[in-house]
Design a protein around this motif. Structure first.
Motif, PDB file in Angstrom:
ATOM      1  N   ILE A 129      -1.148  -6.672  10.136  1.00 23.80           N
ATOM      2  CA  ILE A 129      -1.547  -5.120  10.028  1.00 23.80           C
ATOM      3  C   ILE A 129      -1.978  -5.151   8.263  1.00 23.80           C
ATOM      4  N   PHE A 130      -1.131  -5.640   7.566  1.00 23.66           N
ATOM      5  CA  PHE A 130      -1.381  -5.250   6.137  1.00 23.66           C
ATOM      6  C   PHE A 130      -2.454  -6.032   5.742  1.00 23.66           C
ATOM      7  N   PRO A 131      -2.737  -7.379   6.100  1.00 21.69           N
ATOM      8  CA  PRO A 131      -3.996  -7.935   5.620  1.00 21.69           C
ATOM      9  C   PRO A 131      -5.312  -7.207   5.957  1.00 21.69           C
ATOM     10  N   PHE A 132      -5.326  -6.524   6.979  1.00 19.58           N
ATOM     11  CA  PHE A 132      -6.425  -5.494   7.441  1.00 19.58           C
ATOM     12  C   PHE A 132      -6.403  -4.496   6.521  1.00 19.58           C
ATOM     13  N   PHE A 133      -5.297  -3.895   6.299  1.00 18.19           N
ATOM     14  CA  PHE A 133      -5.198  -2.784   5.586  1.00 18.19           C
ATOM     15  C   PHE A 133      -5.775  -2.918   4.165  1.00 18.19           C
ATOM     16  N   PHE A 134      -5.273  -4.440   3.581  1.00 11.89           N
ATOM     17  CA  PHE A 134      -5.708  -4.629   2.374  1.00 11.89           C
ATOM     18  C   PHE A 134      -7.736  -4.835   2.392  1.00 11.89           C
ATOM     19  N   PHE A 135      -8.060  -5.466   3.396  1.00 12.15           N
ATOM     20  CA  PHE A 135      -9.344  -5.586   3.470  1.00 12.15           C
ATOM     21  C   PHE A 135     -10.195  -4.389   3.463  1.00 12.15           C
ATOM     22  N   LEU A 136      -9.647  -3.250   4.183  1.00  8.06           N
ATOM     23  CA  LEU A 136      -9.947  -2.126   4.094  1.00  8.06           C
ATOM     24  C   LEU A 136     -10.436  -1.400   2.824  1.00  8.06           C
ATOM     25  N   GLN A 137      -9.023  -1.588   1.973  1.00  5.77           N
ATOM     26  CA  GLN A 137      -8.928  -1.076   0.729  1.00  5.77           C
ATOM     27  C   GLN A 137      -9.917  -1.690  -0.319  1.00  5.77           C
ATOM     28  N   ASP A 138      -9.965  -2.866  -0.123  1.00  3.01           N
ATOM     29  CA  ASP A 138     -10.976  -3.649  -0.930  1.00  3.01           C
ATOM     30  C   ASP A 138     -12.304  -3.216  -0.765  1.00  3.01           C
ATOM     31  N   LEU A 139     -12.945  -3.210   0.586  1.00  3.64           N
ATOM     32  CA  LEU A 139     -14.118  -2.960   0.888  1.00  3.64           C
ATOM     33  C   LEU A 139     -14.552  -1.360   0.541  1.00  3.64           C
ATOM     34  N   PHE A 140     -13.342  -0.630   0.468  1.00  8.04           N
ATOM     35  CA  PHE A 140     -13.922   0.752   0.288  1.00  8.04           C
ATOM     36  C   PHE A 140     -13.319   1.248  -1.189  1.00  8.04           C
ATOM     37  N   ALA A 141     -13.172   0.371  -2.137  1.00  4.33           N
ATOM     38  CA  ALA A 141     -12.535   0.621  -3.256  1.00  4.33           C
ATOM     39  C   ALA A 141     -13.600   1.303  -4.196  1.00  4.33           C
ATOM     40  N   ASN A 142     -15.038   1.437  -3.868  1.00  8.50           N
ATOM     41  CA  ASN A 142     -16.153   2.513  -4.257  1.00  8.50           C
ATOM     42  C   ASN A 142     -15.952   3.574  -3.550  1.00  8.50           C
ATOM     43  N   GLU A 143     -15.429   3.973  -2.434  1.00  8.13           N
ATOM     44  CA  GLU A 143     -15.534   5.040  -1.524  1.00  8.13           C
ATOM     45  C   GLU A 143     -14.415   5.793  -1.807  1.00  8.13           C
ATOM     46  N   PHE A 144     -13.179   5.408  -1.869  1.00  6.46           N
ATOM     47  CA  PHE A 144     -11.833   6.208  -2.272  1.00  6.46           C
ATOM     48  C   PHE A 144     -11.120   5.679  -3.516  1.00  6.46           C
ATOM     49  N   ILE A 145     -10.405   6.440  -4.009  1.00  6.46           N
ATOM     50  CA  ILE A 145      -9.452   5.880  -5.379  1.00  6.46           C
ATOM     51  C   ILE A 145      -8.172   5.036  -5.045  1.00  6.46           C
ATOM     52  N   PHE A 146      -8.207   4.154  -5.288  1.00  5.98           N
ATOM     53  CA  PHE A 146      -7.002   3.280  -5.095  1.00  5.98           C
ATOM     54  C   PHE A 146      -6.636   2.462  -6.579  1.00  5.98           C
ATOM     55  N   ILE A 147      -5.549   2.800  -6.902  1.00 13.12           N
ATOM     56  CA  ILE A 147      -5.048   2.420  -8.125  1.00 13.12           C
ATOM     57  C   ILE A 147      -4.839   0.790  -8.264  1.00 13.12           C
ATOM     58  N   PRO A 148      -5.622   0.150  -8.940  1.00 14.67           N
ATOM     59  CA  PRO A 148      -5.790  -1.403  -8.880  1.00 14.67           C
ATOM     60  C   PRO A 148      -4.414  -1.996  -9.004  1.00 14.67           C
ATOM     61  N   GLY A 149      -3.941  -3.032  -8.063  1.00 21.25           N
ATOM     62  CA  GLY A 149      -2.970  -3.776  -7.920  1.00 21.25           C
ATOM     63  C   GLY A 149      -1.582  -2.981  -7.204  1.00 21.25           C
ATOM     64  N   LYS A 150      -1.962  -1.976  -6.439  1.00 20.40           N
ATOM     65  CA  LYS A 150      -0.947  -1.088  -5.634  1.00 20.40           C
ATOM     66  C   LYS A 150      -1.150  -1.228  -4.442  1.00 20.40           C
ATOM     67  N   SER A 151      -1.877  -1.988  -3.752  1.00 22.69           N
ATOM     68  CA  SER A 151      -2.089  -2.185  -2.437  1.00 22.69           C
ATOM     69  C   SER A 151      -0.886  -2.150  -1.656  1.00 22.69           C
ATOM     70  N   SER A 152       0.425  -2.854  -1.989  1.00 25.13           N
ATOM     71  CA  SER A 152       1.457  -2.987  -1.292  1.00 25.13           C
ATOM     72  C   SER A 152       2.189  -1.593  -1.046  1.00 25.13           C
ATOM     73  N   GLN A 153       2.049  -0.911  -2.612  1.00 27.58           N
ATOM     74  CA  GLN A 153       2.717   0.334  -2.424  1.00 27.58           C
ATOM     75  C   GLN A 153       2.113   1.327  -1.669  1.00 27.58           C
ATOM     76  N   ASP A 154       0.789   1.241  -1.769  1.00 26.86           N
ATOM     77  CA  ASP A 154      -0.083   2.157  -0.800  1.00 26.86           C
ATOM     78  C   ASP A 154       0.194   2.302   0.692  1.00 26.86           C
ATOM     79  N   PHE A 155       0.219   0.743   1.094  1.00 29.27           N
ATOM     80  CA  PHE A 155       0.898   0.520   2.408  1.00 29.27           C
ATOM     81  C   PHE A 155       2.164   0.989   3.030  1.00 29.27           C
ATOM     82  N   GLU A 156       3.172   0.921   1.835  1.00 30.69           N
ATOM     83  CA  GLU A 156       4.173   1.434   2.131  1.00 30.69           C
ATOM     84  C   GLU A 156       4.492   2.877   2.090  1.00 30.69           C
ATOM     85  N   GLU A 157       3.708   3.633   1.165  1.00 32.20           N
ATOM     86  CA  GLU A 157       3.468   4.900   1.291  1.00 32.20           C
ATOM     87  C   GLU A 157       2.710   5.552   2.617  1.00 32.20           C
TER      88      GLU A 157
END
Length: 685
Positions: free
Chosen positions: A512-540
């Motif tokens: 599930i996490f690789p899919f979450f990371f893929f979606l964050q990467d693809l949508f990084a111009n659409e929504f605001i994600f702090i660089p390098g915080k994908s794991s924390q975003d998933f946990e949150e």
């Protein structure tokens, strides 16, 4: 002064968001204005306490310091050598640029601004609510270090509201970065200049001299503490009312004096401005559909006075906690590198400095999002848009169904740490009814149902075509979507977990996490994600989903509870319009006839394709017609180096790697497992 660290662990996010919800009371600053003289308010004694290290400095002194700086002298010589002209000619041009750009802050015009904004605000808004504790923190911060005010940008009304509030409470008013078209407005441009606006060209390109003058001007204001600097880190006004990817040019300029050790610290103050209703809602929706934006002009401003007859509800201005750059950058940047070259010489920012600036900019936007107040209407818009368009336009949505589901969503939003603008002393049904009444330009309530309002057909005009009908529906949908977008930041990470679980069709956490990371990467111009915080975003996201009993989480598995189906279904539906729009753009790019293209060509072509798919019943989201989402897809593909520049000209031409586009489309639809895209989200500038 209070400083805040940001690790963004689930527990940290919970404590911060809980703090935001209960933190401080808002005060309606218009209440006093309704009961006393606006003229008296404008001409009362104004005695702010400025930055303690600031020398007494006039606008003329400031401009002289810029023009005589060692940096500008060095750049003038370099540019003169490059251009084959004399240093005097270059310096004369620099003087002209500075005159065109610079503010001319004058107390008399601040008073005029105070009087005008009082009059207009009382007509437009029922209240302007300000968090007084935030203002008190700001008043203290301004005296200690140079301060950068960083509001979000959703409306033209943003522009002077911060200055108005600071003037009202005896805090030094800022100098404000504004777009140069505003300077060209007769009389208005000069009033804005004398109220503290400095004007920046929208397209600077590779004009070295302009960059040099602008950066030295901004850095001199920061170094001297002449006034707080206010700018929009998103660069532009958001036409979709959701946060935009930060622009980093101005951010570099305000931070460089700290990086070079010219000031001990710089304080960033994120400011969240939230509206019940935005003045430009119809204009923004039409711009997204390709209708050219009206040119800023005084005549246009006078014609727009009809907005004064409308009710726009309340505005909330939330001054966030001051952030110490010195504190935040500890361990993130080695400032010793700046000692190797004299301060007055230009230095290309290192990769480390660029990453640090990007991180800070994204952090500020995330804090702006957390500090915004979500209206009942924003929650209702989320639900309204999940109904089929035919139901919205023809049958109508049952009012009872909408209100019950809104109360369900309110609870979910509070579980996720939302800060809601929901009056406590008014019955819930009355709150929702008044929200619908305020937005009668978008929805209409009759006979126990709520309908989407489309533009009236001009009288006596020929019957409209199917395409024109789709355009009218799309304008209404995009107006509605803009209000839904105001609360998307709250749900987007859990929505990505919900989508990842659904597409991956597994409960295994490591899939599930690789899919979450893929979606964050693809949508990084659409929504605001702090660089390098994908794991924390998933946990949150998992933390909040577990908190509302939607999922159970173990070391190996993420399992959906029976009660969680409703939550996950709602969250997936929130993300679906974006996924569908990306797939439409991918489909266009993979067409046989598309080899190289310009943005100007691609946007109408994608819009035509989306319209055809909507009319044929193959596509259900009218949001696919939005030019901003289409541009975000192209920006993402350029960041991932799947779309590359083939020719640089006035209209840049791009080539597309169709195999890579098809592969991403297949990953997004779950046909193939996700693979890491090129580089982590948000690291590219």
């Amino acid at each position: 002064m209070t400083h805040t660290t940001h690790n963004f662990s689930p527990q940290y996010m919970e404590s911060v968001k809980g703090d935001l919800v209960n933190e401080e009371e808002f005060v309606d600053i218009l209440e006093e204005r309704r009961n006393s003289s606006d003229l008296g308010h404008a001409f009362r004694t104004f005695s702010p306490h400025p930055y303690k290290g600031a020398p007494s400095c006039s606008t003329a002194d400031l401009n002289k310091a810029v023009l005589e700086s060692q940096y500008l002298r060095y750049m003038a010589k370099e540019i003169a050598t490059e251009m084959g002209s004399s240093v005097e000619e270059v310096r004369e041009e620099a003087t002209g640029i500075l005159e065109e750009m610079s503010q001319n802050l004058q107390l008399g015009f601040i008073r005029l601004m105070g009087y005008t904004v009082s009059k207009m605000s009382k007509r437009l808004f029922s209240s302007i609510n300000v968090n007084m504790e935030g203002l008190n923190r700001l008043q203290q911060a301004i005296q200690e270090h140079p301060v950068i005010l960083m509001p979000n940008h959703r409306s033209y009304a943003d522009f002077l509201v911060i200055s108005y509030i600071l003037f009202t409470y005896d805090i030094p008013v800022p100098v404000i970065a504004a777009g140069s078209p505003l300077a060209g407005m007769k009389m208005v441009g000069e009033i804005l200049r004398r109220s503290g606006a400095f004007f920046i060209r929208r397209a600077i390109g590779s004009d070295k001299l302009y960059w040099a003058v602008l950066s030295e001007y901004v850095k001199t204001i920061v170094r001297t503490g002449f006034a707080p600097v206010e700018f929009y880190v998103e660069g532009l006004r958001s036409r979709t009312l959701k946060s935009l990817t930060p622009k980093l040019g101005m951010m570099h300029m305000v931070l460089e004096p700290y990086f070079k050790g010219e000031v001990f610290d710089v304080t960033l103050v994120p400011i969240s401005i939230s509206y019940d209703r935005v003045l430009e809602e119809s204009l923004l929706a039409h711009e997204l559909l390709g209708v050219p934006k009206p040119k800023e002009s005084t005549t246009g401003l006078l014609k727009a006075t009809k907005v004064l007859q409308e009710d726009y509800g309340s505005m909330h201005v939330n001054f966030g906690r001051p952030l110490s750059v010195r504190h935040l950058c500890q361990g993130k940047i080695n400032r010793c590198q700046y000692n190797l070259i004299p301060r007055d010489l230009p230095q290309k920012p290192t990769a480390e400095a660029q990453a640090c600036v990007s991180w800070l900019a994204h952090l500020v936007v995330r804090i702006q999002e957390e500090g915004s107040l979500i209206s009942p209407w924003s929650l209702m818009a989320c639900l309204f848009l999940q109904a089929p368009t035919t139901v919205l336009t023809e049958e109508g949505l049952l009012w009872q169904q909408l209100t019950e589901k809104t109360l369900w969503l309110r609870k979910l939003a509070l579980d996720f740490g939302a800060r809601l603008n929901w009056p406590e002393k008014i019955p819930d049904l009355d709150v929702m009814a008044s929200s619908v009444a305020l937005h009668r330009s978008i929805v209409q309530r009759k006979a126990g149902r709520v309908y989407l309002v489309r533009e009236e057909e001009p009288a006596g005009k020929r019957p409209i075509s199917a395409e024109e009908g789709a355009f009218r529906t799309a304008a209404a949908v995009l107006m509605m979507a803009s209000y839904r977008n105001q609360c998307l930041h709250l749900f987007v990470r859990p929505a990505m977990v919900a989508t990842a679980i659904h597409i991956a069709k597994t409960t295994q956490r490591d899939k599930i996490f690789p899919f979450f990371f893929f979606l964050q990467d693809l949508f990084a111009n659409e929504f605001i994600f702090i660089p390098g915080k994908s794991s924390q975003d998933f946990e949150e996201a998992c933390f909040f989903l577990k908190k509302c009993a939607a999922i159970d989480v173990s070391q190996q598995e993420v399992t959906v509870s029976d009660a969680g189906q409703e939550v996950l279904s709602f969250l997936r539906a929130l993300l679906k319009p974006f996924i569908d729009t990306y797939q439409v753009v991918f489909r266009y790019l993979c067409e046989d006839g598309v080899h190289s293209f310009s943005e100007k060509q691609s946007l109408p072509a994608v819009r035509n394709l989306a319209t055809k798919l909507i009319l044929s019943g193959e596509l259900y989201t009218y949001e696919a017609l939005s030019s901003d989402t289409q541009k975000n897809v192209l920006s993402a593909l350029r960041r991932l180096e799947i779309v590359t520049k083939s020719r640089v000209s006035e209209q840049n031409e791009f080539r597309v790697n169709k195999d890579a586009v098809r592969r991403i489309g297949d990953m997004l639809s779950g046909k193939i497992p996700p693979q890491p895209l090129h580089g982590p989200p948000g690291t590219r500038l």
